[in-house]
Design a protein around this motif. Sequence first.
Motif, PDB file in Angstrom:
ATOM      1  N   GLU A 179      12.250  13.797  11.290  1.00 18.43           N
ATOM      2  CA  GLU A 179      11.158  13.226  12.093  1.00 18.43           C
ATOM      3  C   GLU A 179       9.813  13.481  11.426  1.00 18.43           C
ATOM      4  OE1 GLU A 179       8.992  14.597  16.164  1.00 18.43           O
ATOM      5  OE2 GLU A 179      11.190  14.363  16.306  1.00 18.43           O
ATOM      6  N   LEU A 180       9.658  14.690  10.869  1.00 22.89           N
ATOM      7  CA  LEU A 180       8.413  15.050  10.210  1.00 22.89           C
ATOM      8  C   LEU A 180       8.206  14.229   8.942  1.00 22.89           C
ATOM      9  CD1 LEU A 180       6.008  16.950  10.488  1.00 22.89           C
ATOM     10  CD2 LEU A 180       7.291  18.687   9.230  1.00 22.89           C
ATOM     11  N   LYS A 181       9.280  13.949   8.209  1.00 17.16           N
ATOM     12  CA  LYS A 181       9.190  13.105   7.015  1.00 17.16           C
ATOM     13  C   LYS A 181       8.648  11.727   7.370  1.00 17.16           C
ATOM     14  CE  LYS A 181      12.677  12.849   4.190  1.00 17.16           C
ATOM     15  NZ  LYS A 181      14.082  12.790   3.729  1.00 17.16           N
ATOM     16  N   GLY A 182       9.172  11.171   8.469  1.00 16.50           N
ATOM     17  CA  GLY A 182       8.704   9.858   8.905  1.00 16.50           C
ATOM     18  C   GLY A 182       7.247   9.888   9.333  1.00 16.50           C
ATOM     19  N   LEU A 183       6.849  10.990   9.989  1.00 19.88           N
ATOM     20  CA  LEU A 183       5.472  11.130  10.452  1.00 19.88           C
ATOM     21  C   LEU A 183       4.510  11.252   9.268  1.00 19.88           C
ATOM     22  CD1 LEU A 183       4.122  11.258  13.226  1.00 19.88           C
ATOM     23  CD2 LEU A 183       4.296  13.737  13.143  1.00 19.88           C
ATOM     24  N   VAL A 184       4.920  12.003   8.256  1.00 23.85           N
ATOM     25  CA  VAL A 184       4.102  12.144   7.048  1.00 23.85           C
ATOM     26  C   VAL A 184       3.862  10.784   6.416  1.00 23.85           C
ATOM     27  CG1 VAL A 184       4.110  12.981   4.665  1.00 23.85           C
ATOM     28  CG2 VAL A 184       4.717  14.533   6.528  1.00 23.85           C
ATOM     29  N   PHE A 185       4.925   9.976   6.369  1.00 22.72           N
ATOM     30  CA  PHE A 185       4.809   8.660   5.732  1.00 22.72           C
ATOM     31  C   PHE A 185       3.969   7.706   6.583  1.00 22.72           C
ATOM     32  CE2 PHE A 185       6.329   4.350   4.822  1.00 22.72           C
ATOM     33  CZ  PHE A 185       6.115   4.301   3.459  1.00 22.72           C
ATOM     34  N   ARG A 218     -14.304  26.041  -6.296  1.00 23.87           N
ATOM     35  CA  ARG A 218     -15.602  25.406  -6.122  1.00 23.87           C
ATOM     36  C   ARG A 218     -15.468  23.910  -5.872  1.00 23.87           C
ATOM     37  NH1 ARG A 218     -17.646  28.658 -10.937  1.00 23.87           N
ATOM     38  NH2 ARG A 218     -18.500  30.504  -9.979  1.00 23.87           N
ATOM     39  N   VAL A 219     -14.258  23.428  -5.807  1.00 27.45           N
ATOM     40  CA  VAL A 219     -14.039  22.000  -5.641  1.00 27.45           C
ATOM     41  C   VAL A 219     -14.455  21.549  -4.243  1.00 27.45           C
ATOM     42  CG1 VAL A 219     -12.289  20.203  -5.492  1.00 27.45           C
ATOM     43  CG2 VAL A 219     -12.180  21.870  -7.325  1.00 27.45           C
ATOM     44  N   LYS A 220     -15.218  20.460  -4.167  1.00 31.52           N
ATOM     45  CA  LYS A 220     -15.532  19.832  -2.888  1.00 31.52           C
ATOM     46  C   LYS A 220     -14.694  18.572  -2.803  1.00 31.52           C
ATOM     47  CE  LYS A 220     -20.308  21.450  -2.750  1.00 31.52           C
ATOM     48  NZ  LYS A 220     -21.721  21.047  -2.717  1.00 31.52           N
ATOM     49  N   GLU A 221     -13.698  18.607  -1.975  1.00 37.48           N
ATOM     50  CA  GLU A 221     -12.782  17.494  -1.968  1.00 37.48           C
ATOM     51  C   GLU A 221     -12.874  16.685  -0.688  1.00 37.48           C
ATOM     52  OE1 GLU A 221      -8.681  17.876  -0.935  1.00 37.48           O
ATOM     53  OE2 GLU A 221      -8.901  20.026  -1.149  1.00 37.48           O
ATOM     54  N   ASP A 222     -12.270  15.510  -0.743  1.00 35.72           N
ATOM     55  CA  ASP A 222     -12.239  14.655   0.427  1.00 35.72           C
ATOM     56  C   ASP A 222     -11.457  15.343   1.532  1.00 35.72           C
ATOM     57  OD1 ASP A 222     -13.598  12.820  -1.053  1.00 35.72           O
ATOM     58  OD2 ASP A 222     -11.809  11.684  -1.640  1.00 35.72           O
ATOM     59  N   ARG A 223     -11.703  14.914   2.748  1.00 31.08           N
ATOM     60  CA  ARG A 223     -11.060  15.512   3.912  1.00 31.08           C
ATOM     61  C   ARG A 223      -9.553  15.290   3.855  1.00 31.08           C
ATOM     62  NH1 ARG A 223     -13.647  17.134   8.656  1.00 31.08           N
ATOM     63  NH2 ARG A 223     -12.454  16.919  10.574  1.00 31.08           N
ATOM     64  N   GLU A 224      -8.806  16.364   3.992  1.00 24.20           N
ATOM     65  CA  GLU A 224      -7.349  16.272   3.971  1.00 24.20           C
ATOM     66  C   GLU A 224      -6.838  15.799   5.328  1.00 24.20           C
ATOM     67  OE1 GLU A 224      -6.278  20.053   1.176  1.00 24.20           O
ATOM     68  OE2 GLU A 224      -7.807  20.228   2.725  1.00 24.20           O
ATOM     69  N   ARG A 225      -5.736  15.067   5.300  1.00 22.90           N
ATOM     70  CA  ARG A 225      -5.121  14.534   6.516  1.00 22.90           C
ATOM     71  C   ARG A 225      -3.883  15.376   6.823  1.00 22.90           C
ATOM     72  NH1 ARG A 225      -6.250   9.470   8.161  1.00 22.90           N
ATOM     73  NH2 ARG A 225      -4.053   9.015   8.645  1.00 22.90           N
ATOM     74  N   LEU A 255       0.828  -1.205   0.000  1.00 27.73           N
ATOM     75  CA  LEU A 255       0.000   0.000   0.000  1.00 27.73           C
ATOM     76  C   LEU A 255       0.864   1.256   0.000  1.00 27.73           C
ATOM     77  CD1 LEU A 255      -2.761   1.380   0.250  1.00 27.73           C
ATOM     78  CD2 LEU A 255      -2.578   1.154   2.737  1.00 27.73           C
ATOM     79  N   ALA A 256       1.944   1.238   0.774  1.00 32.73           N
ATOM     80  CA  ALA A 256       2.837   2.401   0.829  1.00 32.73           C
ATOM     81  C   ALA A 256       3.459   2.667  -0.539  1.00 32.73           C
ATOM     82  CB  ALA A 256       3.925   2.181   1.870  1.00 32.73           C
ATOM     83  N   GLN A 257       3.817   1.600  -1.262  1.00 32.69           N
ATOM     84  CA  GLN A 257       4.411   1.781  -2.590  1.00 32.69           C
ATOM     85  C   GLN A 257       3.389   2.337  -3.581  1.00 32.69           C
ATOM     86  OE1 GLN A 257       5.822  -2.236  -3.099  1.00 32.69           O
ATOM     87  NE2 GLN A 257       7.903  -1.732  -2.413  1.00 32.69           N
ATOM     88  N   GLN A 270       1.703   8.332   8.844  1.00 28.21           N
ATOM     89  CA  GLN A 270       0.313   8.744   8.974  1.00 28.21           C
ATOM     90  C   GLN A 270      -0.393   8.883   7.624  1.00 28.21           C
ATOM     91  OE1 GLN A 270      -1.393   9.049  11.783  1.00 28.21           O
ATOM     92  NE2 GLN A 270       0.372   8.579  13.074  1.00 28.21           N
ATOM     93  N   GLN A 271       0.342   8.635   6.543  1.00 28.22           N
ATOM     94  CA  GLN A 271      -0.206   8.811   5.193  1.00 28.22           C
ATOM     95  C   GLN A 271      -0.850  10.194   5.058  1.00 28.22           C
ATOM     96  OE1 GLN A 271      -0.072   6.365   2.421  1.00 28.22           O
ATOM     97  NE2 GLN A 271       1.609   6.020   3.844  1.00 28.22           N
ATOM     98  N   SER A 272      -0.137  11.191   5.570  1.00 27.17           N
ATOM     99  CA  SER A 272      -0.630  12.563   5.535  1.00 27.17           C
ATOM    100  C   SER A 272      -0.369  13.186   4.171  1.00 27.17           C
ATOM    101  CB  SER A 272       0.067  13.384   6.634  1.00 27.17           C
ATOM    102  OG  SER A 272      -0.202  14.760   6.484  1.00 27.17           O
ATOM    103  N   ASN A 273      -1.263  14.076   3.764  1.00 24.19           N
ATOM    104  CA  ASN A 273      -1.055  14.792   2.494  1.00 24.19           C
ATOM    105  C   ASN A 273      -0.977  16.305   2.701  1.00 24.19           C
ATOM    106  OD1 ASN A 273      -3.686  15.261   3.179  1.00 24.19           O
ATOM    107  ND2 ASN A 273      -4.580  14.435   1.301  1.00 24.19           N
ATOM    108  N   LEU A 274      -0.839  16.723   3.985  1.00 25.34           N
ATOM    109  CA  LEU A 274      -0.826  18.145   4.296  1.00 25.34           C
ATOM    110  C   LEU A 274      -0.084  18.378   5.610  1.00 25.34           C
ATOM    111  CD1 LEU A 274      -1.971  21.047   3.714  1.00 25.34           C
ATOM    112  CD2 LEU A 274      -3.965  20.385   5.052  1.00 25.34           C
TER     113      LEU A 274
END
Length: 545
Positions: A197-203, A141-148, A69-71, A205-209
Amino acid sequence: MLNQQLLVQFEESVPVQLNLVIDRNGKVVKIEQGNLTANLLEGIRRRRSKKRLSGLRVITISDNQQLTLAQKNLALRFRLDNLVKVSLKSDSALLVIPKVAEGRLVSLEEINLTIKQAIEFDQLAVVAQLEERLSEVDNYRVKEDRERAILVGKAEEELEELNGLATTAGVEVVARSLQKQERKNPAYYIGTGKLEELKGLVFSQQSNLVIFDDELTPAQHSNLEEVLAVQVVDRTELILDIFAQHAHTKEGKIQVELAQLEYLLPRLTGKGKELSRLGGGIGTRGPGETKLEIDRRKIRKRIHSLKEQLTEVRQNRAVQRQGRKNPLITLVGYTNAGKSTLMNLLTAADVKVEDELFATLDSTLRQAKLPIGRQVIFSDTVGFIKKLPHQLVAAFQATLEEVQQADLLLHVVDSSQAQLKERMATVHQVLEELGVLNKEIVTIFNKSDLVADDYLELLRQDYPSSVAISALTGEGKDRLLERISEVIARDMVTVDLEFPYEAGKWIDQLHQNGQVLEENYVANKIKVTANISKRLAQRLQDYQV
């Protein structure tokens, strides 16, 4: 799409997984052995516009067709044109391409192919279709999915407020990171250790923001997005986005767009020559132009046009104010302190009330009558907040003139807030910037139903002229109206008047705009004793006795 000769050579001689990064010209820009990870793509120059894909594709060749999934998520995170996993043993390939909905990348599409089909796959045609779909939707006007989102700040209490801002913007907060280093890194804002540390947390948590509780420089903005490979937003941009969501009137939209453009102008270099990040979400909403790739000259021209429109708005407001005869009482305070609820209580208005930050953006004017008989106008203004973007203060000058023109300011304070004094100081700072601290200010400790009586007593001792009230239940309303009446009464005088019957029209005005204490009808005249404004008394000089 695939090179047949390369596949044959790999099958005959290389027993481990091989990963290739290829640009749209077919040039291999990087080759790496081992498991496919984000390290393969970091540092490689790629397109960053959100209405474009990166211009890169990844081919990974091994003896199996499985992807973790990560790949797979690498395709979304790095906006890859596509990702292909080739299995030589089974003569098959797994093609992963981005899926676009409402102008943004939302998920992945997986297609099982034979190696022959993968070789013949026309990836350039598919990329062109995807990018066309990305660019055809109006961005705001875009209604997008909730950002993480991951929040980054210096203190827990600051992150708590940032969390409230993010939630108001429709973002799901998945993690927080405290930056304890006082000295800001000029390149990344945070230190290199915290960055890793933040890079690892982004990965993980699968964060996009990632949202920073401070304003980033254009260079920091660009560098952080390069390293983290996700969207980066600072506090200013987040607040601007919330304002964009809550701007409903023409005036509000003009003011928000002006603030957004003035924020973006110095950041064009950091983001590439594009007006905003594309595809919806934080930093892309607002009433700005829908054509996104505009240069500095066009932005400056647009800013000039918006300022001219706001000048016209201010002139119209000035004309409207000239016709006002009644005192203006303006509600000010930290955002979400309960100003709109109090406005509804005092005037029976129907102002929007929400338990969120900046729920009220456009100023509201309502008329009401005080117990002393004086008609007044109440004005509800936009809430203030710590580190309020200076672009907003400048852009909302037309709206904030209601504060500058007020005869009385009601400072509404959320008495249940732990940071009560800090928030009061923030409001005073903004009022000082507006040059209105010399005005009469009544402090109102709202939400008294949420705190203990002994705490309210301590607040009254610290602020003797204050009033405690619950705008929700109405408790304390009468005391507040009495306090307001005391201030307004300073501009009122008691006069004895005599009117001939043909001037009886003034009697109605006395009842509407003052307090008639005595009224007698005698031969040929009407005798009245009334408590009225000094301005009205001046107009009635000829009838005074």
